[in-house]
Scaffold this motif. Structure first.
Motif, mmCIF file in Angstrom:
data_model
loop_
_atom_site.group_PDB
_atom_site.id
_atom_site.type_symbol
_atom_site.label_atom_id
_atom_site.label_comp_id
_atom_site.label_asym_id
_atom_site.label_seq_id
_atom_site.Cartn_x
_atom_site.Cartn_y
_atom_site.Cartn_z
ATOM 1 N N GLN A 101 0.872 -1.150 -0.012
ATOM 2 C CA GLN A 101 0.173 0.187 -0.097
ATOM 3 C C GLN A 101 0.866 1.335 0.297
ATOM 4 N N LEU A 102 0.431 2.280 -0.660
ATOM 5 C CA LEU A 102 1.102 3.486 -0.936
ATOM 6 C C LEU A 102 0.431 4.513 -0.004
ATOM 7 N N VAL A 103 1.021 4.986 0.872
ATOM 8 C CA VAL A 103 0.472 5.763 1.816
ATOM 9 C C VAL A 103 0.825 7.219 1.781
ATOM 10 N N ASP A 104 -0.135 8.357 1.836
ATOM 11 C CA ASP A 104 0.324 9.540 1.803
ATOM 12 C C ASP A 104 0.549 10.212 3.292
ATOM 13 N N LYS A 105 1.496 10.390 3.603
ATOM 14 C CA LYS A 105 1.798 10.802 5.343
ATOM 15 C C LYS A 105 1.464 12.140 5.235
ATOM 16 N N SER A 106 1.231 12.967 4.408
ATOM 17 C CA SER A 106 0.871 14.167 4.598
ATOM 18 C C SER A 106 -0.436 14.503 5.438
ATOM 19 N N VAL A 107 -1.197 13.684 5.397
ATOM 20 C CA VAL A 107 -2.723 13.609 5.848
ATOM 21 C C VAL A 107 -2.855 12.562 7.054
ATOM 22 N N ALA A 108 -3.319 13.211 8.212
ATOM 23 C CA ALA A 108 -3.578 12.353 9.350
ATOM 24 C C ALA A 108 -4.873 11.679 9.234
ATOM 25 N N LEU A 109 -5.148 10.529 8.710
ATOM 26 C CA LEU A 109 -6.510 9.848 8.087
ATOM 27 C C LEU A 109 -7.329 10.886 7.258
ATOM 28 N N PHE A 110 -8.412 11.476 7.785
ATOM 29 C CA PHE A 110 -9.298 11.863 6.802
ATOM 30 C C PHE A 110 -9.697 13.306 7.415
ATOM 31 N N PHE A 111 -9.145 13.817 8.338
ATOM 32 C CA PHE A 111 -9.446 15.193 9.036
ATOM 33 C C PHE A 111 -9.050 16.481 8.097
ATOM 34 N N ASP A 112 -7.776 16.511 7.582
ATOM 35 C CA ASP A 112 -7.287 17.784 6.973
ATOM 36 C C ASP A 112 -6.654 17.371 5.753
ATOM 37 N N ARG A 113 -7.344 18.020 4.742
ATOM 38 C CA ARG A 113 -6.988 17.759 3.165
ATOM 39 C C ARG A 113 -6.383 18.890 2.708
ATOM 40 N N ARG A 114 -6.206 20.083 3.564
ATOM 41 C CA ARG A 114 -5.697 21.294 2.811
ATOM 42 C C ARG A 114 -4.402 21.032 2.144
ATOM 43 N N ALA A 115 -3.285 20.604 2.737
ATOM 44 C CA ALA A 115 -1.961 20.551 2.266
ATOM 45 C C ALA A 115 -1.880 18.845 1.603
ATOM 46 N N SER A 116 -2.884 18.193 1.562
ATOM 47 C CA SER A 116 -2.593 16.843 1.088
ATOM 48 C C SER A 116 -2.577 16.590 -0.082
ATOM 49 N N THR A 117 -1.606 15.657 -0.530
ATOM 50 C CA THR A 117 -1.252 15.028 -1.885
ATOM 51 C C THR A 117 -1.962 13.880 -2.010
ATOM 52 N N VAL A 118 -3.285 13.493 -1.474
ATOM 53 C CA VAL A 118 -3.747 12.099 -1.781
ATOM 54 C C VAL A 118 -4.383 12.004 -3.037
ATOM 55 N N ASP A 119 -4.657 13.097 -3.864
ATOM 56 C CA ASP A 119 -5.356 12.934 -5.110
ATOM 57 C C ASP A 119 -4.205 12.623 -6.002
ATOM 58 N N GLU A 120 -2.960 12.683 -5.914
ATOM 59 C CA GLU A 120 -1.820 12.205 -6.813
ATOM 60 C C GLU A 120 -1.328 11.012 -6.536
ATOM 61 N N LEU A 121 -1.693 10.181 -5.497
ATOM 62 C CA LEU A 121 -1.083 8.852 -5.283
ATOM 63 C C LEU A 121 -1.339 7.861 -6.415
ATOM 64 N N PRO A 122 -2.433 7.920 -7.069
ATOM 65 C CA PRO A 122 -2.280 7.299 -8.507
ATOM 66 C C PRO A 122 -1.134 7.664 -9.524
ATOM 67 N N ALA A 123 -0.973 8.803 -9.583
ATOM 68 C CA ALA A 123 0.396 9.166 -10.460
ATOM 69 C C ALA A 123 1.513 8.789 -9.777
ATOM 70 N N VAL A 124 1.556 8.610 -8.334
ATOM 71 C CA VAL A 124 2.928 8.154 -7.813
ATOM 72 C C VAL A 124 2.828 6.599 -8.042
ATOM 73 N N VAL A 125 1.796 5.902 -8.091
ATOM 74 C CA VAL A 125 2.025 4.634 -8.475
ATOM 75 C C VAL A 125 2.530 4.493 -9.927
#
Length: 108
Positions: free
Chosen positions: A82-106
């Motif tokens: 599993q590839l985990v975005d460590k910029s986010v603490a679970l689902f609480f704050d997405r302001r600085a998150s790069t979660v949407d880019e995880l598929p591109a990282v894969v």
């Protein structure tokens, strides 16, 4: 404007690869009707990569197909990546998150 190719540097920096295990499987194929004259039973399964609301910052990747010498799922567990975005603490704050880019990282 220039089009960015691939994930941002922040997404690459925030991504961490981890191993995990799953205990549930989805059937891909079984020998019903194919090997009926020999009496053999075999089936192929993939690990179930379910995602709950607490894993929005993860992309899970199957490592292969698991065989069983019967028509039931394999006993035990399967390893996955599993590839985990460590910029986010679970689902609480997405302001600085790069979660949407995880598929591109894969894909990178």
């Amino acid at each position: 404007t220039t089009e960015r190719l691939g994930p941002s540097k922040a997404a690459l920096a925030n991504a961490k690869v981890e191993m995990d295990t799953v205990h549930r499987f989805d059937s891909e194929w079984d020998s019903r009707g194919c090997l009926s004259t020999s009496g053999r039973q075999v089936s192929l399964w993939t690990a179930r990569l379910s995602k709950g609301p607490l894993s929005r910052n993860k992309v899970r990747i199957n490592l292969g197909v698991y065989a069983s010498g019967k028509l039931d799922p394999p006993a035990g567990k399967a390893s996955i990546v599993q590839l985990v975005d460590k910029s986010v603490a679970l689902f609480f704050d997405r302001r600085a998150s790069t979660v949407d880019e995880l598929p591109a990282v894969v894909d990178a």
